[in-house]
Structure formats: structure tokens, C-alpha cells
Design a protein around this motif. Sequence first.
Motif, PDB file in Angstrom:
ATOM      1  N   ALA A 133      -8.198   2.920   5.718  1.00  0.00           N
ATOM      2  CA  ALA A 133      -7.594   2.923   7.047  1.00  0.00           C
ATOM      3  C   ALA A 133      -6.373   2.006   7.104  1.00  0.00           C
ATOM      4  O   ALA A 133      -5.386   2.313   7.797  1.00  0.00           O
ATOM      5  CB  ALA A 133      -8.624   2.477   8.087  1.00  0.00           C
ATOM      6  N   GLN A 134      -6.429   0.894   6.388  1.00  0.00           N
ATOM      7  CA  GLN A 134      -5.299  -0.031   6.383  1.00  0.00           C
ATOM      8  C   GLN A 134      -4.106   0.507   5.591  1.00  0.00           C
ATOM      9  O   GLN A 134      -2.974   0.085   5.826  1.00  0.00           O
ATOM     10  CB  GLN A 134      -5.746  -1.379   5.789  1.00  0.00           C
ATOM     11  CG  GLN A 134      -6.741  -2.137   6.651  1.00  0.00           C
ATOM     12  CD  GLN A 134      -7.194  -3.431   5.994  1.00  0.00           C
ATOM     13  OE1 GLN A 134      -6.456  -4.062   5.251  1.00  0.00           O
ATOM     14  NE2 GLN A 134      -8.427  -3.854   6.275  1.00  0.00           N
ATOM     15  N   HIS A 135      -4.357   1.425   4.674  1.00  0.00           N
ATOM     16  CA  HIS A 135      -3.285   1.965   3.831  1.00  0.00           C
ATOM     17  C   HIS A 135      -3.319   3.491   3.848  1.00  0.00           C
ATOM     18  O   HIS A 135      -3.624   4.131   2.830  1.00  0.00           O
ATOM     19  CB  HIS A 135      -3.431   1.447   2.402  1.00  0.00           C
ATOM     20  CG  HIS A 135      -3.433  -0.046   2.295  1.00  0.00           C
ATOM     21  ND1 HIS A 135      -2.272  -0.791   2.289  1.00  0.00           N
ATOM     22  CD2 HIS A 135      -4.462  -0.941   2.217  1.00  0.00           C
ATOM     23  CE1 HIS A 135      -2.578  -2.077   2.190  1.00  0.00           C
ATOM     24  NE2 HIS A 135      -3.889  -2.189   2.161  1.00  0.00           N
ATOM     25  N   PRO A 136      -3.009   4.106   4.981  1.00  0.00           N
ATOM     26  CA  PRO A 136      -3.089   5.566   5.084  1.00  0.00           C
ATOM     27  C   PRO A 136      -2.114   6.295   4.165  1.00  0.00           C
ATOM     28  O   PRO A 136      -2.282   7.486   3.914  1.00  0.00           O
ATOM     29  CB  PRO A 136      -2.761   5.826   6.562  1.00  0.00           C
ATOM     30  CG  PRO A 136      -1.984   4.630   6.997  1.00  0.00           C
ATOM     31  CD  PRO A 136      -2.552   3.476   6.232  1.00  0.00           C
ATOM     32  N   ASP A 137      -1.116   5.592   3.649  1.00  0.00           N
ATOM     33  CA  ASP A 137      -0.152   6.222   2.750  1.00  0.00           C
ATOM     34  C   ASP A 137      -0.685   6.336   1.319  1.00  0.00           C
ATOM     35  O   ASP A 137      -0.111   7.070   0.500  1.00  0.00           O
ATOM     36  CB  ASP A 137       1.157   5.427   2.736  1.00  0.00           C
ATOM     37  CG  ASP A 137       0.960   3.954   2.405  1.00  0.00           C
ATOM     38  OD1 ASP A 137      -0.014   3.365   2.917  1.00  0.00           O
ATOM     39  OD2 ASP A 137       1.772   3.392   1.652  1.00  0.00           O
ATOM     40  N   TRP A 138      -1.758   5.624   1.010  1.00  0.00           N
ATOM     41  CA  TRP A 138      -2.327   5.727  -0.333  1.00  0.00           C
ATOM     42  C   TRP A 138      -3.077   7.046  -0.451  1.00  0.00           C
ATOM     43  O   TRP A 138      -3.972   7.346   0.335  1.00  0.00           O
ATOM     44  CB  TRP A 138      -3.272   4.561  -0.611  1.00  0.00           C
ATOM     45  CG  TRP A 138      -2.569   3.240  -0.744  1.00  0.00           C
ATOM     46  CD1 TRP A 138      -1.228   3.001  -0.682  1.00  0.00           C
ATOM     47  CD2 TRP A 138      -3.193   1.958  -0.943  1.00  0.00           C
ATOM     48  NE1 TRP A 138      -0.964   1.664  -0.838  1.00  0.00           N
ATOM     49  CE2 TRP A 138      -2.145   0.999  -1.007  1.00  0.00           C
ATOM     50  CE3 TRP A 138      -4.500   1.532  -1.083  1.00  0.00           C
ATOM     51  CZ2 TRP A 138      -2.388  -0.354  -1.189  1.00  0.00           C
ATOM     52  CZ3 TRP A 138      -4.750   0.183  -1.270  1.00  0.00           C
ATOM     53  CH2 TRP A 138      -3.707  -0.744  -1.324  1.00  0.00           C
ATOM     54  N   LYS A 139      -2.741   7.839  -1.430  1.00  0.00           N
ATOM     55  CA  LYS A 139      -3.342   9.162  -1.596  1.00  0.00           C
ATOM     56  C   LYS A 139      -4.730   9.086  -2.229  1.00  0.00           C
ATOM     57  O   LYS A 139      -5.531  10.021  -2.092  1.00  0.00           O
ATOM     58  CB  LYS A 139      -2.442  10.046  -2.465  1.00  0.00           C
ATOM     59  CG  LYS A 139      -1.020  10.201  -1.933  1.00  0.00           C
ATOM     60  CD  LYS A 139      -1.005  10.797  -0.541  1.00  0.00           C
ATOM     61  CE  LYS A 139       0.425  10.987  -0.039  1.00  0.00           C
ATOM     62  NZ  LYS A 139       0.437  11.482   1.360  1.00  0.00           N
ATOM     63  N   PHE A 140      -4.998   8.006  -2.945  1.00  0.00           N
ATOM     64  CA  PHE A 140      -6.260   7.897  -3.678  1.00  0.00           C
ATOM     65  C   PHE A 140      -6.685   6.440  -3.694  1.00  0.00           C
ATOM     66  O   PHE A 140      -5.869   5.559  -3.962  1.00  0.00           O
ATOM     67  CB  PHE A 140      -6.061   8.405  -5.124  1.00  0.00           C
ATOM     68  CG  PHE A 140      -7.315   8.438  -5.956  1.00  0.00           C
ATOM     69  CD1 PHE A 140      -8.043   9.610  -6.096  1.00  0.00           C
ATOM     70  CD2 PHE A 140      -7.772   7.300  -6.614  1.00  0.00           C
ATOM     71  CE1 PHE A 140      -9.201   9.653  -6.865  1.00  0.00           C
ATOM     72  CE2 PHE A 140      -8.923   7.329  -7.391  1.00  0.00           C
ATOM     73  CZ  PHE A 140      -9.640   8.513  -7.513  1.00  0.00           C
ATOM     74  N   LEU A 141      -7.938   6.193  -3.416  1.00  0.00           N
ATOM     75  CA  LEU A 141      -8.498   4.845  -3.542  1.00  0.00           C
ATOM     76  C   LEU A 141     -10.005   4.975  -3.690  1.00  0.00           C
ATOM     77  O   LEU A 141     -10.677   5.518  -2.814  1.00  0.00           O
ATOM     78  CB  LEU A 141      -8.169   3.981  -2.322  1.00  0.00           C
ATOM     79  CG  LEU A 141      -8.577   2.504  -2.460  1.00  0.00           C
ATOM     80  CD1 LEU A 141      -7.742   1.808  -3.536  1.00  0.00           C
ATOM     81  CD2 LEU A 141      -8.443   1.763  -1.135  1.00  0.00           C
ATOM     82  N   GLU A 142     -10.530   4.494  -4.819  1.00  0.00           N
ATOM     83  CA  GLU A 142     -11.965   4.585  -5.080  1.00  0.00           C
ATOM     84  C   GLU A 142     -12.464   3.278  -5.685  1.00  0.00           C
ATOM     85  O   GLU A 142     -11.734   2.578  -6.381  1.00  0.00           O
ATOM     86  CB  GLU A 142     -12.282   5.733  -6.045  1.00  0.00           C
ATOM     87  CG  GLU A 142     -12.012   7.118  -5.495  1.00  0.00           C
ATOM     88  CD  GLU A 142     -12.991   7.545  -4.417  1.00  0.00           C
ATOM     89  OE1 GLU A 142     -14.035   6.864  -4.245  1.00  0.00           O
ATOM     90  OE2 GLU A 142     -12.723   8.560  -3.742  1.00  0.00           O
ATOM     91  N   LEU A 143     -13.731   2.985  -5.437  1.00  0.00           N
ATOM     92  CA  LEU A 143     -14.374   1.813  -6.008  1.00  0.00           C
ATOM     93  C   LEU A 143     -14.600   2.009  -7.500  1.00  0.00           C
ATOM     94  O   LEU A 143     -15.091   3.056  -7.929  1.00  0.00           O
ATOM     95  CB  LEU A 143     -15.717   1.563  -5.330  1.00  0.00           C
ATOM     96  CG  LEU A 143     -15.680   1.178  -3.847  1.00  0.00           C
ATOM     97  CD1 LEU A 143     -17.046   1.421  -3.226  1.00  0.00           C
ATOM     98  CD2 LEU A 143     -15.267  -0.269  -3.682  1.00  0.00           C
ATOM     99  N   VAL A 144     -14.252   1.010  -8.285  1.00  0.00           N
ATOM    100  CA  VAL A 144     -14.549   1.043  -9.715  1.00  0.00           C
ATOM    101  C   VAL A 144     -16.004   0.649  -9.952  1.00  0.00           C
ATOM    102  O   VAL A 144     -16.677   1.177 -10.830  1.00  0.00           O
ATOM    103  CB  VAL A 144     -13.598   0.107 -10.487  1.00  0.00           C
ATOM    104  CG1 VAL A 144     -14.019  -0.024 -11.946  1.00  0.00           C
ATOM    105  CG2 VAL A 144     -12.164   0.623 -10.394  1.00  0.00           C
ATOM    106  N   HIS A 145     -16.527  -0.277  -9.167  1.00  0.00           N
ATOM    107  CA  HIS A 145     -17.907  -0.737  -9.269  1.00  0.00           C
ATOM    108  C   HIS A 145     -18.335  -1.164  -7.879  1.00  0.00           C
ATOM    109  O   HIS A 145     -17.580  -1.009  -6.918  1.00  0.00           O
ATOM    110  CB  HIS A 145     -18.035  -1.909 -10.253  1.00  0.00           C
ATOM    111  CG  HIS A 145     -17.250  -3.120  -9.835  1.00  0.00           C
ATOM    112  ND1 HIS A 145     -17.824  -4.346  -9.594  1.00  0.00           N
ATOM    113  CD2 HIS A 145     -15.929  -3.285  -9.579  1.00  0.00           C
ATOM    114  CE1 HIS A 145     -16.901  -5.208  -9.226  1.00  0.00           C
ATOM    115  NE2 HIS A 145     -15.742  -4.587  -9.212  1.00  0.00           N
ATOM    116  N   ARG A 146     -19.529  -1.691  -7.745  1.00  0.00           N
ATOM    117  CA  ARG A 146     -20.049  -2.077  -6.439  1.00  0.00           C
ATOM    118  C   ARG A 146     -20.603  -3.498  -6.469  1.00  0.00           C
ATOM    119  O   ARG A 146     -21.003  -3.993  -7.523  1.00  0.00           O
ATOM    120  CB  ARG A 146     -21.142  -1.107  -5.979  1.00  0.00           C
ATOM    121  CG  ARG A 146     -20.601   0.254  -5.556  1.00  0.00           C
ATOM    122  CD  ARG A 146     -21.729   1.248  -5.351  1.00  0.00           C
ATOM    123  NE  ARG A 146     -21.271   2.472  -4.714  1.00  0.00           N
ATOM    124  CZ  ARG A 146     -20.645   3.455  -5.347  1.00  0.00           C
ATOM    125  NH1 ARG A 146     -20.405   3.360  -6.642  1.00  0.00           N
ATOM    126  NH2 ARG A 146     -20.257   4.537  -4.698  1.00  0.00           N
TER     127      ARG A 146
END
Length: 331
Positions: A133-146
Amino acid sequence: MRDLRKEFHVRPVAREIVGEESSGQRIDNFLMRHLKGVPKSHIYQLLHSGQVRLNSRRVGADQALRPGDVVRIPPVRMAGDGAVSRRSIDRSAFVAFRVVYEDRALLAIDKPAGLAVHGGSGLSFGVIEQLRAQHPDWKFLELVHRLDRETSGILLLAKSRGPLVELHRQFRVGSVGKYYMALVRGKWRNIRQSVKLPLGRYLTSSGERRVAVVAPDRGDLPGKMAAHTVFTLRGVHGGFSLLEAELKTGRTHQIRVHLAHLGFPIAGDDKYGDFAWNRQLARSGEPPRLGRMFLHALRLDVTHPVTGRRLLLETPLAGELQEFLDGLDRA
């Protein structure tokens, strides 16, 4: 007059990348965790009809997952608040994450305690929803680990699929250095101690998932997983020991369960710790109260997925943990 009937929404199609913490988990159990509130019968219908795909293939409900697998979850009708859109988080609710490292491929933040990495289980917004939500311009963002909700410290995310897949490979083959700090009750005996105790999952009477050490002779137990942690004593503070924990494997709640099993519960651990002792620690007074679990993801040592250079990501103890240690030293 307001319609009091149950409100529903359709959760859009999603592609979830399996992390190391879900290694060996059955796909039906994986789906139940991601589709909370959806009847089990419907989840099995989605599997049997082929609407759920694993790496673009149909699979049975008992299929075991591996890190890096891609699970396609079809659109699902859900009750109440479910999937969170990028625009649904008001800016006033944004969490100001401290950025430890960032480039075009990666983002590493210092996650505060009390915030889940994913929304769900009654939590509207987790770290990933916040950052999207803070970076709506980013097309992809996923967690590498938890990280567990109550664990603070280094959390690594990928900004594109290629780096994500490569980092998952590094976690899977064990080439990532993962180091935590934990404060436990009692005097730790050895400067350095290697602990190899297999873990298994089980359900409590209330249906909550937990992990426990499995006896070596129980090779027939479903879900039994090898788990290896190396503990190094970093300091003694009164009746407490400060340990650095290096994860050789990355099982769910591994550090917490290993330490509790050995008789050294983590201060403030509300699942595997000493509950009466935790209540005493949470009371006001000197030393300062401890209102959370004393477990902090201190350091990650990875190979950059694009440049190939070694990348050391580190963050100091969370302020409230350092204050508690300082209070113990003054006591």
C-alpha cells in the motif's frame, strides 16, 4: 435499515510462493491456513476439481510442498474482511518501517514486534500489505522468508520474481546465515552448543497449530522434520542468559521449541514459555517490564541474487529489549 445478513466478498486469484517454513506441509493444510473461514469441504472441492494448481499442475490433497513451489489459489467467496487491496489502508495507519537495505532487487526492513508479516487471523494488515500500500508503483513485492508476529528484526523481501526464486533456493540449500538473539531463564552451561532435535506439528484441543520435539524413535510420525540450531552464549544478566541462535534449518518455532524443551524458555514466549513467569516479567517496576517475547532476528548473511556478492544484513536489538537488558544489569 442496515442489512444484517452476512457480508461476502470474492478473494481474487492468488499465487503463493511456498517458503521454507511450509516445507513438507500438505497442500490442503497450506490452503486452510491461507483461506481461513472457508469450509474444508469447499477447499477439497477446489483441489479435486483442479482449480488449485501446484507449479501449474493438478495435485491431490496430500501433496507435500517444497520451498519455491508456486500454489495457484483460485477466486474464492469469503465472509467478512479478507483480502486487502492496496488502496484500503488509510495513510494515517501506515507503519514507518526502518529500512536496513534497499536496491532494485531487494528490500530489507527492521520489523517491529507485534506485527504479522501477513494479514489474516483477525489481523487486517500485515507487513506485506502495508508495504504494497505504501508503494503502489512497485509491480512486485514478496516475502523471502517469515518471522513470527512477536519476533522483531531483519525481514527480507524481493522486488521481482527472479531474485525471489534465487533467494528461496539459497534458503532451501542452507547457504543463508540466519542469526537471532534470545534471552532465556537460567544459566546456560556451554559457550557453544549444537542442538539437533527433530520437530513435529500437532493441534491443541482448541485447534491451534503447535510444534514439539519428537522422540528419535518416532520415525513413523507424520510431519517429523530434522531441526538443527547452534546456540552461543553472549552474556549472563542476573538469572538470565543471552544467547545467539544460528538456524541451520528453518522450521516453524524452531528456536522457541528447542529452548523450551531444554528447560530454558524464552522470556515472554506466550506459546512455549513459562506463563506465570511471563506475567511477572510484564509487571511494572525495576528492571523495566517485558511486554513481549525476547526474540530478535539479528542478522542475515546471503548472496545477492543479482550481483553475486555476499550481503550481510544486521539490525541492533529492538529498543525495548535493550532497555530490559540494561535494567537487569542495574538491578
